[in-house]
Structures are given as C-alpha cells and as structure tokens.
Design a protein around this motif. Structure first.
Motif, PDB file in Angstrom:
ATOM      1  N   ASP A 194       0.817  -1.216   0.000  1.00  0.00           N
ATOM      2  CA  ASP A 194       0.000   0.000   0.000  1.00  0.00           C
ATOM      3  C   ASP A 194       0.848   1.263   0.000  1.00  0.00           C
ATOM      4  O   ASP A 194       0.345   2.349  -0.318  1.00  0.00           O
ATOM      5  CB  ASP A 194      -0.935   0.014   1.216  1.00  0.00           C
ATOM      6  N   ARG A 195       2.126   1.124   0.352  1.00  0.00           N
ATOM      7  CA  ARG A 195       3.030   2.273   0.365  1.00  0.00           C
ATOM      8  C   ARG A 195       3.820   2.401  -0.947  1.00  0.00           C
ATOM      9  O   ARG A 195       4.715   3.229  -1.049  1.00  0.00           O
ATOM     10  CB  ARG A 195       3.995   2.162   1.548  1.00  0.00           C
ATOM     11  N   LEU A 196       3.486   1.539  -1.914  1.00  0.00           N
ATOM     12  CA  LEU A 196       4.193   1.544  -3.195  1.00  0.00           C
ATOM     13  C   LEU A 196       3.202   1.705  -4.352  1.00  0.00           C
ATOM     14  O   LEU A 196       3.193   0.906  -5.288  1.00  0.00           O
ATOM     15  CB  LEU A 196       4.978   0.239  -3.371  1.00  0.00           C
ATOM     16  N   PRO A 197       2.373   2.757  -4.332  1.00  0.00           N
ATOM     17  CA  PRO A 197       1.359   2.885  -5.389  1.00  0.00           C
ATOM     18  C   PRO A 197       1.950   3.058  -6.778  1.00  0.00           C
ATOM     19  O   PRO A 197       1.328   2.667  -7.774  1.00  0.00           O
ATOM     20  CB  PRO A 197       0.569   4.131  -4.964  1.00  0.00           C
ATOM     21  N   GLU A 198       3.138   3.627  -6.861  1.00  0.00           N
ATOM     22  CA  GLU A 198       3.769   3.846  -8.171  1.00  0.00           C
ATOM     23  C   GLU A 198       4.674   2.686  -8.571  1.00  0.00           C
ATOM     24  O   GLU A 198       5.214   2.679  -9.683  1.00  0.00           O
ATOM     25  CB  GLU A 198       4.584   5.155  -8.147  1.00  0.00           C
ATOM     26  N   ARG A 199       4.850   1.717  -7.674  1.00  0.00           N
ATOM     27  CA  ARG A 199       5.725   0.586  -7.970  1.00  0.00           C
ATOM     28  C   ARG A 199       5.065  -0.688  -7.461  1.00  0.00           C
ATOM     29  O   ARG A 199       5.517  -1.293  -6.481  1.00  0.00           O
ATOM     30  CB  ARG A 199       7.085   0.786  -7.322  1.00  0.00           C
ATOM     31  N   PRO A 200       3.989  -1.124  -8.102  1.00  0.00           N
ATOM     32  CA  PRO A 200       3.222  -2.263  -7.594  1.00  0.00           C
ATOM     33  C   PRO A 200       4.032  -3.553  -7.607  1.00  0.00           C
ATOM     34  O   PRO A 200       4.802  -3.819  -8.521  1.00  0.00           O
ATOM     35  CB  PRO A 200       2.028  -2.340  -8.553  1.00  0.00           C
ATOM     36  N   LEU A 201       3.819  -4.352  -6.573  1.00  0.00           N
ATOM     37  CA  LEU A 201       4.483  -5.642  -6.442  1.00  0.00           C
ATOM     38  C   LEU A 201       3.437  -6.718  -6.203  1.00  0.00           C
ATOM     39  O   LEU A 201       2.395  -6.472  -5.599  1.00  0.00           O
ATOM     40  CB  LEU A 201       5.484  -5.624  -5.286  1.00  0.00           C
ATOM     41  N   ARG A 202       3.742  -7.919  -6.658  1.00  0.00           N
ATOM     42  CA  ARG A 202       2.901  -9.085  -6.409  1.00  0.00           C
ATOM     43  C   ARG A 202       3.663 -10.091  -5.549  1.00  0.00           C
ATOM     44  O   ARG A 202       4.896 -10.123  -5.551  1.00  0.00           O
ATOM     45  CB  ARG A 202       2.483  -9.749  -7.717  1.00  0.00           C
ATOM     46  N   SER A 203       2.903 -10.934  -4.860  1.00  0.00           N
ATOM     47  CA  SER A 203       3.471 -11.947  -3.988  1.00  0.00           C
ATOM     48  C   SER A 203       3.600 -13.269  -4.722  1.00  0.00           C
ATOM     49  O   SER A 203       2.655 -13.728  -5.371  1.00  0.00           O
ATOM     50  CB  SER A 203       2.574 -12.111  -2.760  1.00  0.00           C
ATOM     51  N   ALA A 204       4.776 -13.905  -4.615  1.00  0.00           N
ATOM     52  CA  ALA A 204       4.992 -15.207  -5.250  1.00  0.00           C
ATOM     53  C   ALA A 204       4.823 -16.363  -4.280  1.00  0.00           C
ATOM     54  O   ALA A 204       4.656 -17.507  -4.703  1.00  0.00           O
ATOM     55  CB  ALA A 204       6.393 -15.265  -5.862  1.00  0.00           C
ATOM     56  N   VAL A 205       4.850 -16.100  -2.972  1.00  0.00           N
ATOM     57  CA  VAL A 205       4.827 -17.162  -1.964  1.00  0.00           C
ATOM     58  C   VAL A 205       3.627 -16.962  -1.048  1.00  0.00           C
ATOM     59  O   VAL A 205       3.478 -15.899  -0.431  1.00  0.00           O
ATOM     60  CB  VAL A 205       6.120 -17.167  -1.129  1.00  0.00           C
ATOM     61  N   THR A 206       2.761 -17.958  -0.980  1.00  0.00           N
ATOM     62  CA  THR A 206       1.608 -17.909  -0.076  1.00  0.00           C
ATOM     63  C   THR A 206       1.616 -19.059   0.924  1.00  0.00           C
ATOM     64  O   THR A 206       0.845 -19.057   1.872  1.00  0.00           O
ATOM     65  CB  THR A 206       0.294 -17.946  -0.872  1.00  0.00           C
ATOM     66  N   ALA A 207       2.465 -20.056   0.717  1.00  0.00           N
ATOM     67  CA  ALA A 207       2.544 -21.196   1.635  1.00  0.00           C
ATOM     68  C   ALA A 207       3.208 -20.779   2.942  1.00  0.00           C
ATOM     69  O   ALA A 207       3.950 -19.800   3.009  1.00  0.00           O
ATOM     70  CB  ALA A 207       3.335 -22.331   0.984  1.00  0.00           C
ATOM     71  N   GLY A 208       2.931 -21.542   4.002  1.00  0.00           N
ATOM     72  CA  GLY A 208       3.556 -21.264   5.281  1.00  0.00           C
ATOM     73  C   GLY A 208       5.056 -21.477   5.240  1.00  0.00           C
ATOM     74  O   GLY A 208       5.535 -22.470   4.688  1.00  0.00           O
TER      75      GLY A 208
END
Length: 250
Positions: A194-208
């Motif tokens: 939310d602090r990177l509106p001009e540089r969006p990132l996605r998550s690659a890891v959702t497992a524990g």
C-alpha cells in the motif's frame, strides 16, 4: 540463466545454526538445497559473518553452487554465534553491476522475558542490479524485525517507520524490473504494498514458511514479470526455503 528467466532462492538460514538435523554439515545441506533448485540468485537473510565481515559458509556455497558474484551486508551482532555478525547476502550467477545497502529504522522495541531482555537490533536492505534479457533488473534482500517476539502487531504505530523506511528505499531505486526477497516477519503484505502505489508488487509465496505455518517469507515481483513457479521447502533452518521462477514479459 536463460534469456528473460530468473530463478531465485530466498532463505533465512538462522546464521547457519540449525534447529533441525541437517544430516551433515550446514554447508553441505545449504549447498544441496541450492543445487536442487539451480537458482540464478540466492538471497540470504540472517547470513552469518565473521567479525571482519567475511562469510566462510557462504563463500563455500557460492563456489559449490556456481554463484560466484557476491554482495554482503553484515550489520548487527549475531544472536546465535558468539562474536559473530549477522546480515544479508546476495549470491549471483551473473555479475552485479551495482549494489546498494541501507539500514531500516530501528523501532527500539523491548521485552523482558524470564531468560533475558530482548531489544530490536538493526535490520537492513541489500539490493543489487544485474542484466537479464537485455534489461537491468534490481534484486533485493530484506529482513524486518521479529514483531511477534515483542508482542507487537506489525501495523502498530510504533513500527510504522520500518515499513515507510523500506517503501521509501524501494521507491527511490531507479526505474526498472524489481524483485524483493524478504523475511517480512508478517503475513500483512499490504503494509508494504500500500506504500508503493507507483511501484506495484505481487506476492509469489503464499505457503507457510514459519514453524507455525505463517507465510512470513516472500519473493515479491513487479509487473514486468510473469510467475512461472513457486515452492517452499523446510530444511535445517526455522524458516522454509522459497524457490521462485520468474520470466520477463516480452
């Protein structure tokens, strides 16, 4: 490294001090784990260093795994190795054209336990730039404080500066494809994103990736990439290894 594809392994290795039997030396176990995934970049949190800033463990792994190009950032006293230091490391198959390092704001958290007085030590950021598919790509290694050890929520106002400091550092990097390998010590990715509106990132890891199944470790990537694969694997450390394959969009 194939054209446009980047294989990344990110792992908090607990200064090379195992919590599980590695079935041999830690160096052999770490090398075997890296070999299994054949990464182009190995990002290490809680990397072990000697008092002079060297890391014999990672030096050995770099040679054995074919990752000769190293960026090191020791910045705090070790928690598990008397007289040692801890920090971050980036090991690459290809040369780093640039490396930048910075400490995160220290929130100064304290907690008294029956055994000791806990205080937050410095945590940091290490970013390197290298060529991929004819483009310059930033790859970062980040370690945030263990909020849970201080019974502090990761969105508590007392630690806001940690997230804003990390976001400010990322926002200040020159434009281009970006990968961030991080032990965030939180599942709340939005506290950074939310602090990177001009540089969006996605998550690659959702497992524990933690002993209680929380997804506290991640490999974040920018919109220039496609996610081809993602997996986690526990070994000698108290964190799981995260292996991710990314591919630059045409």
């Amino acid at each position: 490294m194939t054209a446009g594809q980047l294989r990344v392994v990110s792992w908090n290795i607990r200064e090379g001090v195992p919590v599980r039997d590695p079935g041999g030396t830690v160096a052999d176990a770490l090398t075997e784990a890296v070999h299994r995934h054949g990464p182009d970049v190995l990002a290490v949190q809680e990397a072990p260093f000697d008092p002079d800033g060297g890391s014999p463990l990672l030096d050995a792994v770099a040679v054995a795994a074919g990752l000769p190009h190293r960026l090191y950032f020791p910045y705090s006293p070790a928690m598990h190795l008397a007289g040692g230091r801890a920090g971050l490391a980036l090991l690459g198959r290809e040369p780093w054209s640039e490396g930048v390092r910075s400490l995160l704001p220290n929130p100064g958290l304290r907690r008294t336990t029956p055994d000791r007085e806990l205080v937050t030590w410095e945590k940091g950021m290490l970013f390197g730039r290298q060529s991929l598919g004819g483009r310059q790509v930033w790859v970062g290694c980040v370690h945030l404080p263990p909020f849970h050890l201080f019974r502090t929520a990761p969105d508590d106002p007392s630690v806001r500066g940690v997230w804003t400091g990390l976001a400010s550092f990322i926002n200040a990097l020159p434009a281009g494809p970006l990968v961030v390998c991080a032990d965030l010590n939180s599942e709340r990715r939005s506290l950074l994103m939310d602090r990177l509106p001009e540089r969006p990132l996605r998550s690659a890891v959702t497992a524990g990736t933690s002993p209680i199944g929380m997804a506290v470790d991640d490999v974040l990537f920018g919109p220039e990439f496609l996610l081809r694969s993602s997996s986690v694997r526990f070994g000698f450390s108290d964190h799981a290894l995260c292996a991710v394959t990314l591919e630059l969009k045409p």
